[in-house]
Design an enzyme around this catalytic site. Structure first.
Site: not given
Length: 132
Positions: A20, A28, A99, A121-123
């Site tokens: 947890h 990316d 970012h 920014y594909s994170n």
């Protein structure tokens, strides 16, 4: 053989060991992996595998309490954000960071999964929940 969609041994191992509040980052191809954080490199070629496919596979095994995205994603709107919106019911509460602060957060991740995604920014940082 496993019955779930996720077949990658290293990724399955990390997810099985998460507790947890632990963090798993899916990034990316350009997201830096901090020193000391395990990198699970799935990238084969630009775009392969794509961010969305990896996210769906991870969600087949990981219980997510909340997720964190970079604020810059809202301006660029990469295809990853469209998929994240589609899957928001499985992702819990959303938080936004710059970012730069997202990269700081990734220092405390159990692992960073590197995809072949080449859209900026594909994170996403997935914070593990519990199933009970």
């Amino acid at each position: 053989m496993k019955k779930t969609p996720l077949l990658n041994v290293a990724l399955s191992r990390v997810i099985a060991g998460m507790g947890h509040g632990d963090i798993l980052v899916i990034g990316d191809a350009g997201l830096p992996v901090p020193p000391g954080v395990e990198m699970i490199d799935l990238a084969v070629t630009p775009g392969l595998p794509d961010f969305a496919s990896v996210l769906r596979a991870v969600l087949s095994e990981l219980q997510v309490e909340r997720h964190v995205l970079a604020e810059e994603m809202q301006k660029v709107v990469p295809p990853a954000l469209v998929e994240i919106e589609r899957l928001k019911g499985k992702l819990g509460k959303r938080e936004w960071l710059s970012h730069e602060n997202f990269k700081v957060l990734s220092r405390s991740a159990r692992a960073v999964v590197r995809t072949g995604e080449c859209q900026p920014y594909s994170n996403i940082a997935l914070i593990s929940g519990v199933t009970f």
